[in-house]
Design a protein around this motif. Structure first.
Motif, short mmCIF file in Angstrom:
data_model
loop_
_atom_site.label_atom_id
_atom_site.label_comp_id
_atom_site.label_asym_id
_atom_site.label_seq_id
_atom_site.Cartn_x
_atom_site.Cartn_y
_atom_site.Cartn_z
N ALA A 61 0.84 -1.21 0.00
CA ALA A 61 0.00 0.00 0.00
C ALA A 61 0.87 1.26 0.00
CB ALA A 61 -0.92 -0.02 1.22
N VAL A 62 1.90 1.24 0.85
CA VAL A 62 2.77 2.42 0.98
C VAL A 62 3.54 2.66 -0.32
CG1 VAL A 62 4.89 3.18 2.11
CG2 VAL A 62 2.93 2.42 3.47
N LYS A 63 3.97 1.58 -0.97
CA LYS A 63 4.74 1.71 -2.22
C LYS A 63 3.92 2.36 -3.33
CE LYS A 63 8.01 -2.11 -1.68
NZ LYS A 63 8.16 -3.56 -1.88
N MET A 64 2.61 2.20 -3.25
CA MET A 64 1.75 2.66 -4.35
C MET A 64 1.28 4.11 -4.20
SD MET A 64 -0.62 -0.75 -4.67
CE MET A 64 -1.67 -0.13 -6.00
N CYS A 65 1.55 4.74 -3.06
CA CYS A 65 0.88 6.01 -2.74
C CYS A 65 1.86 7.12 -2.36
CB CYS A 65 -0.10 5.81 -1.59
SG CYS A 65 -1.43 4.69 -2.01
N ASP A 66 1.47 8.36 -2.65
CA ASP A 66 2.23 9.54 -2.22
C ASP A 66 1.68 10.14 -0.93
OD1 ASP A 66 4.00 9.59 -4.48
OD2 ASP A 66 2.26 10.24 -5.65
N ILE A 67 0.52 9.65 -0.52
CA ILE A 67 -0.07 10.09 0.75
C ILE A 67 -0.35 8.84 1.59
CG2 ILE A 67 -1.99 11.28 1.86
CD1 ILE A 67 -2.46 12.79 -0.78
N VAL A 68 0.19 8.82 2.78
CA VAL A 68 0.01 7.67 3.67
C VAL A 68 -0.58 8.17 4.98
CG1 VAL A 68 1.16 5.84 4.95
CG2 VAL A 68 1.94 6.41 2.63
N VAL A 69 -1.71 7.61 5.36
CA VAL A 69 -2.34 7.97 6.64
C VAL A 69 -2.15 6.79 7.59
CG1 VAL A 69 -4.47 8.67 7.78
CG2 VAL A 69 -4.03 9.38 5.42
N LEU A 70 -1.56 7.09 8.74
CA LEU A 70 -1.20 6.03 9.69
C LEU A 70 -2.22 6.01 10.83
CD1 LEU A 70 1.16 4.00 10.04
CD2 LEU A 70 2.22 5.67 11.56
N THR A 71 -2.96 4.93 10.92
CA THR A 71 -4.00 4.81 11.96
C THR A 71 -3.86 3.47 12.68
OG1 THR A 71 -5.58 3.80 10.43
CG2 THR A 71 -5.63 6.20 10.61
N VAL A 72 -2.71 3.30 13.30
CA VAL A 72 -2.48 2.03 14.02
C VAL A 72 -2.38 2.31 15.52
CG1 VAL A 72 -1.31 0.91 12.08
CG2 VAL A 72 0.04 2.22 13.73
N PRO A 73 -2.64 1.31 16.34
CA PRO A 73 -2.44 1.52 17.78
C PRO A 73 -0.99 1.90 18.06
CG PRO A 73 -3.66 -0.51 17.38
CD PRO A 73 -3.15 -0.04 16.05
N ALA A 87 10.06 1.50 2.02
CA ALA A 87 9.02 1.48 0.98
C ALA A 87 8.47 2.87 0.64
CB ALA A 87 7.87 0.57 1.43
N PHE A 88 8.71 3.85 1.51
CA PHE A 88 8.16 5.18 1.24
C PHE A 88 8.77 5.78 -0.02
CE2 PHE A 88 7.43 5.32 5.99
CZ PHE A 88 6.05 5.43 5.92
N ARG A 89 7.92 6.28 -0.89
CA ARG A 89 8.41 7.02 -2.06
C ARG A 89 9.00 8.36 -1.62
NH1 ARG A 89 3.54 7.14 -6.47
NH2 ARG A 89 3.14 4.91 -6.61
N PRO A 90 9.99 8.86 -2.33
CA PRO A 90 10.48 10.21 -2.01
C PRO A 90 9.33 11.22 -2.14
CG PRO A 90 11.94 9.11 -3.58
CD PRO A 90 10.74 8.23 -3.45
N GLY A 91 9.22 12.09 -1.16
CA GLY A 91 8.17 13.12 -1.20
C GLY A 91 6.84 12.69 -0.62
N THR A 92 6.80 11.49 -0.04
CA THR A 92 5.55 11.02 0.58
C THR A 92 5.13 11.94 1.72
OG1 THR A 92 5.93 8.69 0.04
CG2 THR A 92 4.51 9.14 1.94
N VAL A 93 3.83 12.23 1.77
CA VAL A 93 3.27 12.91 2.94
C VAL A 93 2.71 11.85 3.86
CG1 VAL A 93 1.42 14.41 3.76
CG2 VAL A 93 2.78 15.08 1.76
N LEU A 94 3.26 11.77 5.05
CA LEU A 94 2.82 10.81 6.06
C LEU A 94 1.96 11.55 7.07
CD1 LEU A 94 2.96 8.00 7.47
CD2 LEU A 94 5.03 8.82 8.61
N ILE A 95 0.72 11.15 7.18
CA ILE A 95 -0.18 11.81 8.14
C ILE A 95 -0.39 10.85 9.30
CG2 ILE A 95 -2.41 12.92 8.48
CD1 ILE A 95 -2.47 13.36 5.42
#
Lengths: 221, 221
Positions: A61-73, A87-95
């Motif tokens: 999932a992370v490899k495919m996206c430029d926006i990653v929303v993290l909702t884990v415990p 796996a994060f693409r360069p320039g990924t926005v991690l929320i």
């Protein structure tokens, strides 16, 4: 395309459903790709004709996206981010929507742990490395309320040191009916916003509700 | 009769004015009895015909009242409480509005200090001793807004381990037009509510306003 990591949980699937409903393409990430696909299918059913939702393991999932929303415990946040880092693409926005509830170590969900970096979001920024910029957001939205289809009577306070990350998180927040995105300043302020979520849990318990939230007043907006 | 200790400051005089206007008898406390009397005279002028406001040194003010509201900068809170301790009447309700802003030690007003007891209010409870019960309240009310005569668009979250103290603080909060008192659980939660005030200062700065506040939503009230 938005990866919702931990998207099979109540908060992640609630956010995914709200965004799918307004036409955002979503990938639900989970440790278990099968569970992710099942959750994606369920969201597709409920989110209406615009919905475009897939499921995958978190890394894919992370490899495919430029926006990653993290909702884990919080208990799993650091370890997961170490795995995802390559796996994060360069320039990924991690929320990051993590809240360091003491429940992570067997304590109460009305209390927060002290995090060495100051907040779960700052821990995320440290671990995720240079390919990502981090915003903290979405902590205060009740999973119960997100799951429904009524407008959400709650503001999202967005904390970030990066204006683009703040902008991306703010646009996503405003796509949820009823929600306003509020500029909450630097990422370091996430420590306050995260703790406020523990207080919302107290308010839910004390007032016997499930959807306590906040509105900021006096901003002239 | 309510003693507002630190009542010559903007927050204390704003609260005193609001309460005086609805007929509460107030004693403004200050280190300097002369300044307290001057502030009391000013509030009497502006608060209208119901106003009953006197001024005294802090120790005298505390001796005369069963309700004491503490609105002093955090830098002076502990020392002042040590001085006041012998003066508290048995059964006094002490309402602490202190916020441990880092400004107390030359840092930023958008950050809070870690307080050993957990919060300024818990520090107050430890120092003030057994004659008092403590509630934490009123942190979030903007001094600028209190000074005016419009309803205040902000909730007051009240934290206390004592139901009577919570009740007294809640009744006083609800006497300010527009304000709702929200049960925020135990006194330990003051650490969150205090930090939220630092975030309000960020919001004021970021949004170029002076009266940012909060409303709690979703409580069904």
């Amino acid at each position: 395309m938005i990866a919702v990591v931990g998207g099979t949980g109540p908060e992640g699937s609630g956010l995914a459903q709200r965004w799918a409903r307004v036409g955002e393409s979503i990938i639900i990430g989970s440790r278990d790709a099968e569970r992710a696909r099942a959750a994606a299918a369920h969201i597709t059913e409920t989110a209406g004709p615009l919905a475009s939702v897939e499921g995958a393991d978190n890394l894919t999932a992370v490899k495919m996206c430029d926006i990653v929303v993290l909702t884990v415990p919080f208990a799993g946040q650091a370890e997961l981010l170490k795995q995802l880092k390559p796996a994060f693409r360069p320039g990924t926005v991690l929320i990051d929507a993590s809240v360091p509830l003491a429940a992570a170590v067997g304590g109460r969900p009305t209390r927060v742990l002290g995090v060495w970096q100051g907040s779960a979001a700052e821990q995320a920024a440290e671990i995720a490395g240079k390919n990502v910029t981090v915003a903290a957001a979405f902590h205060s939205l009740s999973a119960t309320v997100l799951k429904g289809d009524q407008p959400v009577d709650c503001d999202v306070i967005v904390c970030s040191d990066d204006e683009r990350a703040r902008q991306v998180a703010s646009v996503l927040a405003a796509k949820i009916p009823g929600v306003r995105a509020i500029d909450g300043g630097k990422l370091e302020n996430a420590r306050i916003v995260e703790a406020m979520t523990a207080l919302l849990i107290t308010l839910n318990i004390r007032h016997k509700v499930q959807g306590a939230g906040w509105r900021v007043t006096g901003l002239g907006i």
